[in-house]
Design a protein around this motif. Sequence first.
Motif, PDB file in Angstrom:
ATOM      1  N   LEU A 134      35.206  -4.035  35.651  1.00 28.36           N
ATOM      2  CA  LEU A 134      35.355  -5.353  36.265  1.00 28.36           C
ATOM      3  C   LEU A 134      36.651  -6.038  35.825  1.00 28.36           C
ATOM      4  O   LEU A 134      37.264  -6.758  36.606  1.00 28.36           O
ATOM      5  N   SER A 136      39.153 -11.071  41.314  1.00 27.22           N
ATOM      6  CA  SER A 136      37.998 -11.920  41.572  1.00 27.22           C
ATOM      7  C   SER A 136      37.516 -11.711  43.002  1.00 27.22           C
ATOM      8  O   SER A 136      38.317 -11.608  43.926  1.00 27.22           O
ATOM      9  N   ALA A 155      25.692 -10.423  34.312  1.00 30.05           N
ATOM     10  CA  ALA A 155      26.152 -11.078  35.538  1.00 30.05           C
ATOM     11  C   ALA A 155      25.915 -12.584  35.463  1.00 30.05           C
ATOM     12  O   ALA A 155      26.803 -13.382  35.782  1.00 30.05           O
ATOM     13  N   HIS A 171      29.228 -13.632  37.308  1.00 28.58           N
ATOM     14  CA  HIS A 171      29.313 -12.667  38.398  1.00 28.58           C
ATOM     15  C   HIS A 171      28.050 -12.775  39.252  1.00 28.58           C
ATOM     16  O   HIS A 171      27.075 -13.405  38.856  1.00 28.58           O
ATOM     17  N   GLN A 172      28.053 -12.118  40.406  1.00 22.44           N
ATOM     18  CA  GLN A 172      26.902 -12.192  41.310  1.00 22.44           C
ATOM     19  C   GLN A 172      26.339 -10.794  41.552  1.00 22.44           C
ATOM     20  O   GLN A 172      27.055  -9.908  42.009  1.00 22.44           O
ATOM     21  N   LEU A 187      27.737  -5.447  42.209  1.00 22.18           N
ATOM     22  CA  LEU A 187      28.064  -6.624  41.413  1.00 22.18           C
ATOM     23  C   LEU A 187      29.400  -7.199  41.882  1.00 22.18           C
ATOM     24  O   LEU A 187      30.404  -6.492  41.883  1.00 22.18           O
ATOM     25  N   ARG A 188      29.396  -8.468  42.302  1.00 25.96           N
ATOM     26  CA  ARG A 188      30.631  -9.129  42.736  1.00 25.96           C
ATOM     27  C   ARG A 188      31.223  -9.895  41.556  1.00 25.96           C
ATOM     28  O   ARG A 188      30.548 -10.711  40.922  1.00 25.96           O
ATOM     29  N   LYS A 189      32.490  -9.631  41.305  1.00 24.09           N
ATOM     30  CA  LYS A 189      33.176 -10.289  40.202  1.00 24.09           C
ATOM     31  C   LYS A 189      33.381 -11.763  40.524  1.00 24.09           C
ATOM     32  O   LYS A 189      33.836 -12.111  41.613  1.00 24.09           O
ATOM     33  N   GLY A 190      33.033 -12.624  39.572  1.00 27.41           N
ATOM     34  CA  GLY A 190      33.174 -14.065  39.747  1.00 27.41           C
ATOM     35  C   GLY A 190      34.585 -14.545  39.554  1.00 27.41           C
ATOM     36  O   GLY A 190      35.483 -13.825  39.234  1.00 27.41           O
TER      37      GLY A 190
END
Length: 80
Positions: free
Chosen positions: A30, A35, A56, A61-62, A77-80
């Motif tokens: 990550l 982002s 997360a 993160h999401q 997992l989406r990086k915040g």
Amino acid sequence: MTETTLAFDAELDARGLNCPLPLLKAKMELSRLPSGAVLRIMATDAGSQRDLNAFARLAGHQMLQEQVEGGVYHYWLRKG
């Protein structure tokens, strides 16, 4: 295979690794991503569910999706 296909920018294969290695490798991956990028993680350690969800939440993160199939845990997992 009934795996749902979500778009992702990078993939981490952490199968066969035990806690805390899937989490540490996910953090390293990550850090290389911009982002908003999505990391797909595959792991076989059941503890990865707890670890990655807590990470997360705490790191901003999401977790977009989690799935278990054939003893393999899949995370988007989406990086915040």
